[in-house]
Design a protein around this motif. Structure first.
Motif, PDB file in Angstrom:
ATOM      1  N   ILE A 344       0.836  -1.202   0.000  1.00  0.00           N
ATOM      2  CA  ILE A 344       0.000   0.000   0.000  1.00  0.00           C
ATOM      3  C   ILE A 344       0.875   1.258   0.000  1.00  0.00           C
ATOM      4  CG2 ILE A 344      -1.630   1.340   1.378  1.00  0.00           C
ATOM      5  CD1 ILE A 344      -2.997  -0.930   0.047  1.00  0.00           C
ATOM      6  N   ASP A 345       1.915   1.246   0.830  1.00  0.00           N
ATOM      7  CA  ASP A 345       2.789   2.426   0.941  1.00  0.00           C
ATOM      8  C   ASP A 345       3.500   2.720  -0.383  1.00  0.00           C
ATOM      9  OD1 ASP A 345       2.059   2.761   3.552  1.00  0.00           O
ATOM     10  OD2 ASP A 345       3.783   1.686   4.382  1.00  0.00           O
ATOM     11  N   ARG A 346       4.016   1.671  -1.040  1.00  0.00           N
ATOM     12  CA  ARG A 346       4.741   1.943  -2.291  1.00  0.00           C
ATOM     13  C   ARG A 346       3.790   2.330  -3.419  1.00  0.00           C
ATOM     14  NH1 ARG A 346       5.882  -3.716  -1.685  1.00  0.00           N
ATOM     15  NH2 ARG A 346       4.667  -5.017  -3.127  1.00  0.00           N
ATOM     16  N   SER A 347       2.499   1.886  -3.335  1.00  0.00           N
ATOM     17  CA  SER A 347       1.544   2.262  -4.375  1.00  0.00           C
ATOM     18  C   SER A 347       1.232   3.753  -4.333  1.00  0.00           C
ATOM     19  CB  SER A 347       0.251   1.450  -4.208  1.00  0.00           C
ATOM     20  OG  SER A 347      -0.456   1.851  -3.046  1.00  0.00           O
ATOM     21  N   LYS A 348       1.498   4.400  -3.193  1.00  0.00           N
ATOM     22  CA  LYS A 348       1.221   5.832  -3.062  1.00  0.00           C
ATOM     23  C   LYS A 348       2.242   6.683  -3.798  1.00  0.00           C
ATOM     24  CE  LYS A 348      -0.940   5.176   1.480  1.00  0.00           C
ATOM     25  NZ  LYS A 348      -0.847   5.455   2.936  1.00  0.00           N
ATOM     26  N   VAL A 349       3.403   6.128  -4.078  1.00  0.00           N
ATOM     27  CA  VAL A 349       4.469   6.932  -4.693  1.00  0.00           C
ATOM     28  C   VAL A 349       4.889   6.423  -6.067  1.00  0.00           C
ATOM     29  CG1 VAL A 349       5.359   7.680  -2.467  1.00  0.00           C
ATOM     30  CG2 VAL A 349       6.216   5.564  -3.459  1.00  0.00           C
ATOM     31  N   THR A 351       4.685   5.195 -10.012  1.00  0.00           N
ATOM     32  CA  THR A 351       3.934   5.551 -11.224  1.00  0.00           C
ATOM     33  C   THR A 351       4.358   4.612 -12.342  1.00  0.00           C
ATOM     34  OG1 THR A 351       5.588   7.126 -12.053  1.00  0.00           O
ATOM     35  CG2 THR A 351       3.943   7.965 -10.485  1.00  0.00           C
ATOM     36  N   ARG A 388       0.858   1.726 -10.960  1.00  0.00           N
ATOM     37  CA  ARG A 388       2.002   1.564 -10.062  1.00  0.00           C
ATOM     38  C   ARG A 388       3.072   0.648 -10.660  1.00  0.00           C
ATOM     39  NH1 ARG A 388      -2.206  -1.471  -7.698  1.00  0.00           N
ATOM     40  NH2 ARG A 388      -1.717  -3.686  -7.371  1.00  0.00           N
TER      41      ARG A 388
END
Length: 477
Positions: A344-349, A351, A388
């Motif tokens: 979840i955390d890496r999906s926020k940053v 692209t 992502r």
């Protein structure tokens, strides 16, 4: 000092107990108090018997002094509808003594001093015993050496005495005794010389070994430099060769059974591999992850597997050197949950412009109810993987929602947004390397019918790894 420490420890214990249980107790003198006398004035001030009237009032009321808490007196004295004047009362104040609570502070201080005193006493005792033991050991050593020297001295004295007696009795001549002494001295000298030579020989062997080791190390460094140069040259020459290896493998994927394998490798679409135990699910997932790594330069980011300890030397053997993050190891569902939170955390940053990554989610069959986010794994995995740039591979025994972490309302998204690879086994639970693939679509986006597929013989993690590490696959065979 040693004798004083136990007394100090005892005093500290007794003093701390006294401070805690006696000196710090609050009593009635701990609060501010007042004493009040009610002394009303006579109303017969202007009459001749006014003094007698006032005396009677004083005898009746003003003889008694009442003690009250100051706080109570101040809060209650003016509550009467018609309060009496201040001249009616005789008031004395007494300050309370609250210093008793301070004694409570002595308890931890005295207890600490008692502990330190006893600890210091124990350390002194230990040091004394240790010194006594060392002195005893030294005494025994000195006694042993002294006894041995005494025995040698007595033996020498006895031998000399016997030699003197034998010379006097004519059993042996003085020349023979002197000759024996000379020979003994010669043997002693030669023994000394031989011992010195032995030491020199050992030293020379050591020097020789050190020199040989240094020479071998120098030769090894030279050989290593040559090997490194050859390796660097070989790597430089292999860049085009690696491209050829990639192209040959891509051609094989595109031409195998309509190219379904290449679709799985190239596509962002999540892959769900399901089947009975022993159907080669984890090995197939590892093989597909390796293909994504070598052919589209995708980093193996994470492996969520509660049975990782059993699989790390088998199905995940060639993924572990890539140093993915491991979650769930040792049947730890909380760690598995941490893997979901990390995703979840890496999906926020992340692209689409970021380098592609691969995440593997194994053992979803039993994930339902094991951790808070079990039912959220599948919805997250199939949601916007393209944005992502994350390629997800899920593994389960069945395709039901219960066996996919307990997700609900996901039947249609699972059907339209995933590849489902169902692998088969023999009745004995051995892999058939065959199965059914669902999720392929035509050029118009319509889902095609179920495809019966088979796994090529080279779709093995060790073979794919070897293809790029000195053992190219011979597809013609």
């Amino acid at each position: 000092m040693k004798k004083i420490l136990p007394s100090m420890a005892a005093f500290g214990v007794v003093g701390s107990l006294a401070s805690a249980f006696y000196l710090g107790q609050i009593n009635e003198f701990s609060f501010d108090q007042v004493t009040v006398k009610f002394c009303p004035q006579t109303a017969n001030k202007n009459f001749p018997y006014a003094q007698k009237s006032q005396t009677n009032l004083d005898l009746k009321y003003c003889r008694y002094r009442r003690r009250l808490l100051k706080e109570v007196w101040e809060s209650e004295q003016y509550k009467a509808a018609i309060p009496l004047s201040k001249q009616t009362f005789s008031i004395q104040e007494f300050k309370g003594d609250n210093s008793g609570g301070v004694w409570l502070l002595l308890a931890p201080v005295l207890a600490g001093s008692a502990y330190l005193s006893w600890a210091n006493k124990c350390q002194i005792d230990y040091d004394d015993k240790f010194k006594q033991l060392e002195d005893l050991k030294s005494y025994f050593k000195l006694t042993t050496v002294s006894a041995r020297n005494e025995r040698e001295f007595k033996a020498t004295a006895i031998n000399q005495s016997w030699d003197t007696q034998r010379v006097k009795s004519g059993q042996i001549s003085i020349d023979a005794v002197q000759d024996r002494l000379v020979k003994q001295a010669e043997v002693h000298d030669r023994s000394h010389t031989s011992t010195v030579k032995q030491f020199d020989l050992n030293d020379s062997h050591i020097d020789k070994t050190i020199a040989e080791n240094k020479l071998a190390a120098a030769e090894a460094i030279k050989k290593l430099d040559k090997i490194n140069k050859l390796v660097d040259t070989k790597v430089a020459d292999q860049v085009p060769a690696n491209e050829q290896l990639k192209n040959s493998l891509i051609d094989a994927l595109e031409n195998y059974e309509g190219g379904w394998l290449w679709y799985l490798v190239e596509s962002f679409t999540a892959i769900i591999i399901h089947g009975k135990a022993g159907s080669y699910k984890s090995y197939t997932a590892a093989a597909i992850a390796l293909l994504k790594h070598y052919l589209i330069d995708a980093k193996v980011e994470s492996i969520c597997d509660i049975d990782f300890d059993q699989n790390k030397n088998d199905s995940w053997k060639f993924l572990v050197p890539m140093e993915p993050s491991i979650y769930g190891q040792g049947i730890d569902w909380e760690s598995y949950n941490e893997g979901f939170i990390a995703a979840i955390d890496r999906s926020k940053v992340r692209t689409l412009k970021d380098k592609p990554i691969v995440s593997i989610w194994d053992e979803l069959t039993n994930a339902k109810g094991q951790f808070d986010n079990a039912q959220n794994v599948v919805p997250f995995v199939i949601a916007t993987p393209r944005k992502r740039n994350e390629h997800c591979i899920l593994i389960s025994h069945n395709l039901t929602q219960d066996c996919l972490g307990g997700c609900t309302g996901m039947s249609e998204p699972i059907k339209t947004q995933t590849y489902r690879l169902n692998l088969k086994t023999t009745p004995q639970g051995k892999p058939l390397f065959k199965g059914i693939l669902e999720g392929l679509v035509d050029n118009d986006g319509n889902e095609l019918e179920e495809h019966k597929i088979s796994l090529p013989g080279w779709l093995r993690p060790e073979i794919i790894y070897g293809h790029f590490n000195g053992k190219p696959i011979k597809f013609d065979d």
